[in-house]
Scaffold this motif. Structure first.
Motif, PDB file in Angstrom:
ATOM      1  N   LEU A  28      -4.204   9.830   3.078  1.00 13.37           N
ATOM      2  CA  LEU A  28      -3.894   8.530   3.682  1.00 13.37           C
ATOM      3  C   LEU A  28      -3.739   7.501   2.572  1.00 13.37           C
ATOM      4  CD1 LEU A  28      -6.550   8.252   6.536  1.00 13.37           C
ATOM      5  CD2 LEU A  28      -4.125   8.703   6.812  1.00 13.37           C
ATOM      6  N   VAL A  29      -2.923   6.494   2.811  1.00 14.55           N
ATOM      7  CA  VAL A  29      -2.780   5.394   1.864  1.00 14.55           C
ATOM      8  C   VAL A  29      -3.174   4.109   2.562  1.00 14.55           C
ATOM      9  CG1 VAL A  29      -1.131   4.011   0.550  1.00 14.55           C
ATOM     10  CG2 VAL A  29      -0.984   6.497   0.497  1.00 14.55           C
ATOM     11  N   GLU A  30      -4.046   3.339   1.898  1.00 19.02           N
ATOM     12  CA  GLU A  30      -4.401   1.995   2.355  1.00 19.02           C
ATOM     13  C   GLU A  30      -3.793   0.996   1.375  1.00 19.02           C
ATOM     14  OE1 GLU A  30      -8.265  -0.881   3.163  1.00 19.02           O
ATOM     15  OE2 GLU A  30      -8.553   1.045   2.145  1.00 19.02           O
ATOM     16  N   LEU A  31      -3.014   0.068   1.910  1.00 19.20           N
ATOM     17  CA  LEU A  31      -2.446  -1.011   1.094  1.00 19.20           C
ATOM     18  C   LEU A  31      -3.129  -2.312   1.451  1.00 19.20           C
ATOM     19  CD1 LEU A  31       1.404  -0.448   1.311  1.00 19.20           C
ATOM     20  CD2 LEU A  31      -0.089   0.005  -0.617  1.00 19.20           C
ATOM     21  N   VAL A  32      -3.516  -3.061   0.445  1.00 20.51           N
ATOM     22  CA  VAL A  32      -4.066  -4.400   0.625  1.00 20.51           C
ATOM     23  C   VAL A  32      -3.192  -5.334  -0.207  1.00 20.51           C
ATOM     24  CG1 VAL A  32      -6.070  -5.892   0.357  1.00 20.51           C
ATOM     25  CG2 VAL A  32      -6.392  -3.464   0.906  1.00 20.51           C
TER      26      VAL A  32
END
Length: 130
Positions: A28-32
């Motif tokens: 999974l990729v989390e972008l902030v």
């Protein structure tokens, strides 16, 4: 700054914000993303929805959007998006906008691509989870 001159009821890309490289297919990729958003004028809408996307696609878990309801104000925001099923490789982050409620129009929706970044608010954090 990058502008979308005419905001309509349809989600429209303002600009590509940058790229990142994903290392593994099965993560999974989390972008902030922290930036400053602005809308010059609300013509026939009560606000503008800004949406963060990867490869022109919305988040796959939840929503990554923010509603601006005050025109003419440079507003610092943080957008967080979770993306699954992205293959390994390079991906493009983009920002989109539309009139609130899927209706109405506005003018000059923008994000600060660096021209007003004296507060140091343009940051992108990419986290990849197994």
């Amino acid at each position: 700054c990058q502008f979308l001159t005419n905001v309509t009821s349809t989600l429209t890309k303002i600009d590509d914000m940058g790229t990142f490289t994903k290392n593994d297919d099965n993560t999974l990729v989390e972008l902030v993303v922290q930036t400053v958003l602005n809308v010059n004028t609300f013509v026939s809408t009560a606000g503008v929805v800004f949406e963060l996307r990867v490869d022109d696609n919305p988040t796959t878990i939840g929503h990554s959007s923010v509603l601006l309801r005050e025109a003419g104000s440079m507003t610092p925001v943080t957008l967080v998006g979770i993306f699954e099923n992205l293959p390994a490789g390079v991906h493009t982050v983009s920002l989109w906008a539309r009139g609130a409620g899927g209706a109405g129009t506005a003018t000059n929706a923008s994000w600060d691509s660096g021209c007003f970044n004296s507060a140091g608010v343009n940051n992108v954090l990419v986290k990849e989870y197994n």
